[in-house]
Each structure stands twice: as structure tokens, then as C-alpha cells.
Design an enzyme around this catalytic site. Structure first.
Site, short mmCIF file in Angstrom:
data_model
loop_
_atom_site.label_atom_id
_atom_site.label_comp_id
_atom_site.label_asym_id
_atom_site.label_seq_id
_atom_site.Cartn_x
_atom_site.Cartn_y
_atom_site.Cartn_z
CG HIS A 1 -4.35 3.28 4.51
ND1 HIS A 1 -3.48 2.50 3.78
CD2 HIS A 1 -5.04 4.01 3.60
CE1 HIS A 1 -3.67 2.74 2.49
NE2 HIS A 1 -4.60 3.65 2.35
CG LEU B 1 -1.27 -4.35 -2.95
CD1 LEU B 1 -2.14 -5.49 -2.47
CD2 LEU B 1 -2.01 -3.55 -4.00
CG ASP B 2 3.66 -1.15 1.42
OD1 ASP B 2 4.83 -1.37 1.65
OD2 ASP B 2 2.72 -1.83 1.88
CB THR B 3 -1.55 2.84 -1.84
OG1 THR B 3 -1.20 2.27 -3.08
CG2 THR B 3 -2.23 4.17 -2.05
CB VAL B 4 0.19 6.25 2.52
CG1 VAL B 4 1.38 5.36 2.81
CG2 VAL B 4 0.61 7.44 1.67
#
Lengths: 417, 417
Positions: free
Chosen positions: A43, A266-269
Site C-alpha cells: 500500500h 498517514l502516508d506510511t507505506v
């Protein structure tokens, strides 16, 4: 996992206004006999993905899946495959990980990343790491070095390093450093990138009109965009702090809309992988919160928080891998904003194939988020290309109070050992 | 908690060669009516405590208990009481926390600490922190600031800070800095302290003869002891690395005895507290491994690893607080070396007192360790002074493969709200 707990607890259920479940059975044909199998799910962030940038996010997810599958087909470890996927996600200027991450209060990039090996249960992580293009590579190297056993004189090898010490360790282990200005200013190339950067740093009201005006301003600048955006938003922050009197500030602190900040936070991958033998691995990488305090470490670096991987064992028929996005510490928040990708697999001999020396690995996978959207990609070694998808909450659902769950099933065939 | 899991798993049970359970019922008399009640349990490290130093360890545990009880009696929060206990433990040059902590490979002190509030479930932590005398105070301040809600412009406050950023945040919040040389060289005052420091840094064979010779050497030095010891042991480490050829090194890596290093590595300190209203808090602090890589962060700083506190809830009649010592990442180790202190409490109206507007808080507590010994202290607000104890594995039991469990029960009376 904290996110799972938050989303499946009895108390939470009353808040769930919409649940979307889509089952996609990906039963595929015979595997190519000369190549090893496996499956990857990635993701590129749980947050808000505009339609205009959907293509870019899907594209990076597709490339990340392909990189992982290439590794698996070449016989690499599950940890190396999951690292390859993360490196691709980190290298994208569209994600808040690695290159082009959010800047902290001092205008610096500090990254968190971690990886877990389901076979050994070993873990590697870095926190508040600057000057390295791919933080997940350092986390994976820490995991690898940890698996070699103790250091000279009986010293226990590190598995979690932060800050300057983490940077030194990485460079000492042959991982090249990357000048901070290259990581910071990598998004000036395209207008789309510029737009996103502005949005990430929009600490004021993110109305369309306001955003449009800012973008127009930025288009005049050719170089050093990230730094300019940081300075502008830092000034806005300072102004906000002056304007907010003690009383108003206290009130605003508690009432401030998550949307103002969290779409960029919250753009953690992340990625989860299972190889043809059923070994799982999980990894996660994040640039952390925009305008965070220097030295802040988030869940992406934390054992048991950012990712988990555990192979099948005596008491457990499933291998499981999980990668999360969101903060486990926001116990006092009204809504929990986050996302998660999960896979679990188990061996089962397919009836028709039991006589053909083949065994089937059943892989169930899902993604779930309470944010407005989440961009995912998945691929098995039997697929020609990755499938990508931007999952969105149903119309009318409120982010932080609703949850979307989608997933599928994949059957991988492999020769019996 | 990882330690609990390790010690109670089905697989682990076969390794347990001795279990010692001692129940001590501490039913006490009426509380002083003008003071608030509460209970504290502390430990000064799970590792190896020689008979000669037992008195020192007991003494610091006693002082730590008294500090926490004074706070509780004054009506302080459980988190402030547990912090007061930890500050006392950190200030002792005999513990591997705060003042006199183990030095890393560069000869610097870098500390980890964390604290959790059972009422709010808020958490505060610092990792690889240098230049601050009491790392737990910074962790507690992070927890307090986090409970105030969001920062200006909707920013989420940090709860885990590391390295230089953690130091800056502490100083910006009025916590005084402490010159590294003061924290490093604080053990030159007494011969006992010197002896321990040598032992902590003994990376060679810790035979008595060898140790005695080193101590004699050290006694000639009056100043800068820690640094000299560090340099000497660093030279030994370098020599060991030259002598160990690739093959021998690999073999030694896997075979090296835990005793060589771990007696100095597991001196994490911790405390758990319950106040008269049943609110619990837990904290942990550690200087980490001797000769660790700079930037290494251990479990004492990690959410869900070093400590946990959770008040009674709708689905749980117990308030629980836990503080651990040991490493959760050593999945591949043959034996698990660590310790834990636990308390849980629940309200129960004593039959005789139900008519007297009084309610009893039942507090069950225990300590458990797989190391050779663990020094603990405990005290209720109704006690005149703290009880201290050095728990040891039974004779013949092997550290890492045996577990000692001891505990007790305490009844606290408090007015019904």
C-alpha cells in the site's frame, strides 16, 4: 496489532457506519515451472488520494509489486522481496517515505522504517534517520546482521537504531548516504508533485480556493520547492500560534479537525509478502508527521506496532503478515485514522493435484482503512502484472468513524518438497 | 508483554527447572486517616547481584519506594509517584539507568525510558537520550504534554523522542541538562562503585583472579574512572576482534556465554504504582547494553515492551501495571534472560467495613526473573518503611532456563467516594 484491535473491538463496532467487503478470487493457472512462486500486497498510504493523483499512486504500487515478485522468482528471501517493494515505494516522491518525506520543524527529513521476518521472528528498525535514501534497506540490513548471532566479545547486535547512530551504522555497512537537499527537493519536477507537497504542508484551512492560490504561487518557483514550502508553512504555524490566545489555543487543540493535518500524516507505506515455501515477511516505512518535533519516532519503527510477520507454527496453521499505518498512541482521539494490509497463508493439497506432486498454498489477503482512501497493489508470481486499486470509504461515511474492508484469495501451486 | 509470554508459553515450560513461589500476605492495619493511600513495587535490575553489593541495591530500592509513597500521600498522580521512584533509581550509581549508565562504543551514555498512565493509556518515552540526568522525567513530561491534546495548527504532540531531538525538547521544556562527564564519572567515590563498574565492562573472562587484578589497577586512578574503564575494555574488544579469525569468530558469536556480558546488560530499573483510587502507572529506565552501538534503542523505550499500565474497564475488573527487564528481540537466543514486576488491583468491599464507608483495594503483586537474581522493594502508604529483597534462583538452577516467581497481597483501605 493496535489497528486491528481498534477496528474489531466491541466498542468500536457501534461507530462503524459502513462496511464494504469485496471478495476477489484470484485463482490462477499453472505456475511457470522454472520459476518460484509467491505473493505480495503493498500500500502507498492510507489517507486521502485525489482522483487526479490516483494514477501516480497506482503506478508506484504496480512497480513495487513487480520488484517484489522479481525477487521471489529469483529465489530471494521473503524479507528481501518485501524490502524491494518498499524501496520502490520510498523512491516515489508521491509517498511520505524515503525521498520527499514530510519535513520536521527544523525543515529536515527524518524517517522511520521496520521489517520483520516470519521465519526467524527477527526484527530490524530505524527511527528518526536522516541522510539515507532507503530507510527500509537499513532496517533489513539490521535484521540480516542480527540473524548472524552475537558480535565479538559476546555483544548483542542492535536491531533498532535511531538518529545519527543509525546513519553511522548504515554508512559503515556500505549503504550510501544521500544529501538531505536531494531527498527534500525531489518533488519540483512536476506540477502534480508540487500540488501534493503544498497539500501536505497545508496547516491552514484546506479549502479548494486557498489551495489553488498556493499552487499558482509555487509554480513560479523552479528549485528548492520543499524548503520554500516548509518555510512558508512554518511562518503560518508561527502566525497561528500568535493568533491563538491561551484560551482559544486550548480549545482549538482539542477541536482541531483531523483533516487539516492527517491527510499528510498517514502516508506510511507498507508491504507484506509470502514466498512459495510459505515464509512471510512484512515491512513499513514512513516520513512521519509534517512539522513533527525533531527526534520524534512513530509506529513505523516500533516492534509490534508498524509490522508483524509470523510463520506457521506447532499451534498455528497459518503464516501471517501485517503492515499498519496510523498511530497506536492516539488513545484519546475521537476517531482512529489508519489503515492495515494483512495476508495469511496455509498449505492445502488440492484434490485434483494431490497425485501430481504439487501442493497448494492458499493466500488470503485484505486491506482495511478508516481514512478516506487507501491505495493498494497486489500480485502473485503467476500473474503477468500487478492489480492496483484505490479503496475509498462509501459515500457519506465519516473518516475515523467508518471502516472499509476489502480482500481476496489467491492459490499458489508449488512442487512438494 | 513479551516477557510474560516467554515465561508462560507451553514450549518454555519444559525448560523451567525450578519454580519458587512465596506468598506474603501483607494485610495491614487501618490507614492514617489524613493521608491518601497507595502501593509501590520497584526493582533495581534483574541480573546478578553479589552478596557484597546487596545492601546498596536494597537501600536504593527502599529510597525509591519512600519517594513514591510520599508523592501518593501528598495526592500526586500515579504517574508522578512512579516517576519519583524511577528518579531515585536513576540517580544511584549502582544501577544501569540515568547516572552512571553503561557507556556505548563511543564512550557515551545514551538512555532509554518510558512511562504509561493506566487511566488515560497515554504513553511517553525517550530513546538514546544523552545529557539529561533523569530520562524518566522527560518521558513523564512527554506523557503530560500529550494529555493536553493537540499542538497549534492541529499538530499531534510527540510521545516518543530520541537522540538530539529528545534532548532539545527536554531543555526547551525546562528540564536541566547534565554534562556527560558528570553522568559518566560519578562512580569514582567509593571502591564498591569502582568494582561494579569494572564488572559491568568486563568483556573478557570474568574470573575472580582477573577481576581482582583489574580492580587493583583502577584503585590507583582517582578521576575519570568510567572513561578509563571504557577505553581499557574497548582495547580488549579490539584485541578480541583481531584474535578471533573469521571461523572462530562465527563460532564464538553463537556460543559466547551470556554471563560474559549480560550481568551488566540487564540492569534496567522499573516501578509500578497504584494510588488509593485504583489508578495504576508503570515506568522503566535503562542505560542499555555496555558497548552498544550509538543510537541503539532497547525495549525500555518501546511501547508495549518496557512497561504497561491499564486501569480497570468495562470488560476487566482489574487494574494492571507491568515493568519488564530483558530483551524482547532475542527470539533466537537459547535462554531468555529477563525480569518483570507486576501488580494488579481490584476494588472489594470488606465485609466488616461495608457499613463504615470504607472500601478495600486488593493489590496482588509479584516479581519474576530468569536471571540469577533480582533486587526488589515494595511499600504501601500504610507501612512505616519499605520492604526490600534480593530474589535468587534456587541453588543449581540455570539462568535463562529457570524462573523464580515471588509475590504477595496487600489490602489498602480508602474512604468510599
Amino acid at each position: 496489532m493496535t489497528m486491528e484491535k481498534g477496528m474489531s473491538s466491541g466498542e468500536g463496532l457501534s461507530q462503524i457506519s459502513a462496511v464494504k467487503v469485496t471478495a476477489k478470487d484470484l485463482e490462477t493457472k499453472q505456475p511457470q515451472k522454472d520459476r518460484r512462486g509467491g505473493f505480495v500486497l503493498v500500500h502507498a498510504g492510507a489517507g486521502y488520494h485525489s482522483e487526479s493523483k490516483a494514477k501516480e499512486y497506482k503506478h508506484v504500487c504496480k512497480r513495487a509489486c513487480q520488484k517484489a515478485i522479481e525477487k521471489l522468482q529469483a529465489g530471494a528471501l521473503a524479507t528481501d522481496a518485501v524490502t524491494a517493494a518498499l524501496v520502490e515505494l520510498e523512491d516515489s516522491p508521491f509517498t511520505n517515505a524515503g525521498m520527499g518525506s514530510n519535513l520536521n520543524l527544523l525543515g529536515e527529513i527524518e524517517c522511520d522504517a521496520s521489517i520483520m521476518d516470519g521465519k526467524s521472528l527477527n526484527f530490524g528498525a530505524v527511527g528518526a534517520l536522516s541522510g539515507i535514501k532507503n530507510p527500509v534497506s537499513v532496517a533489513n540490513r539490521l535484521l540480516c546482521e542480527g540473524q548472524k548471532g552475537k558480535l565479538s566479545a559476546g555483544r548483542i547486535p542492535p536491531c533498532f537504531l535511531v538518529g545519527e547512530g543509525a546513519y553511522r551504522w548504515a554508512v559503515d555497512h556500505g549503504i550510501p548516504s544521500c544529501p538531505p537537499n536531494i531527498m527534500t527537493t525531489s518533488r519540483v519536477d512536476s506540477e502534480r508533485e508540487t500540488e501534493r507537497k503544498v497539500f501536505l504542508f497545508a496547516v491552514g484551512s484546506p479549502s479548494n480556493g486557498c489551495r489553488g492560490r498556493r499552487i499558482a504561487l509555487i509554480r513560479r518557483q523552479e528549485q528548492g520547492f520543499s524548503l520554500a514550502a516548509f518555510k512558508r508553512n512554518k511562518r503560518k504555524l508561527e502566525l497561528a500560534e500568535r493568533v491563538e490566545t491561551d484560551f482559544i489555543q486550548l480549545k482549538k487543540r482539542r477541536q482541531s479537525s483531523e483533516k487539516e493535518n492527517d491527510s499528510g500524516t498517514l502516508d506510511t507505506v507498507g508491504a507484506v509478502v509470502v514466498d512459495h515455501e510459505g515464509n512471510v515477511a512484512a515491512a513499513v516505512s514512513s516520513g512521519g508527521l509534517a512539522l513533527k518535533h525533531p527526534g520524534r519516532v512513530g509506529q513505523a519503527a516500533l516492534y509490534g506496532c508498524g509490522c508483524w510477520a509470523e510463520n506457521t507454527g506447532a499451534h498455528n496453521p497459518y503464516s501471517t503478515a501485517v503492515s499498519t499505518s496510523g498511530s497506536p498512541f492516539l488513545a484519546s482521539e475521537d476517531g482512529v485514522l489508519g489503515g492495515v494490509i494483512v495476508l495469511r497463508s496455509c498449505r492445502c493439497s488440492a484434490e485434483a493435484d494431490s497425485s501430481q506432486n504439487k501442493q497448494t498454498l492458499l493466500v488470503e489477503f485484505l486491506w482495511s482503512h478508516t481514512t478516506e482512501s487507501m491505495c493498494v497493489g497486489y500480485m502473485s508470481a503467476q500473474d503477468g502484472k500487478a492489480k492496483t486499486h484505490i479503496s475509498r470509504l462509501p459515500p457519506g461515511a465519516v473518516a475515523g468513524q467508518s471502516v472499509a474492508i476489502e480482500g481476496g484469495v489467491c492459490r499458489l501451486e508449488s512442487p512438494v518438497n
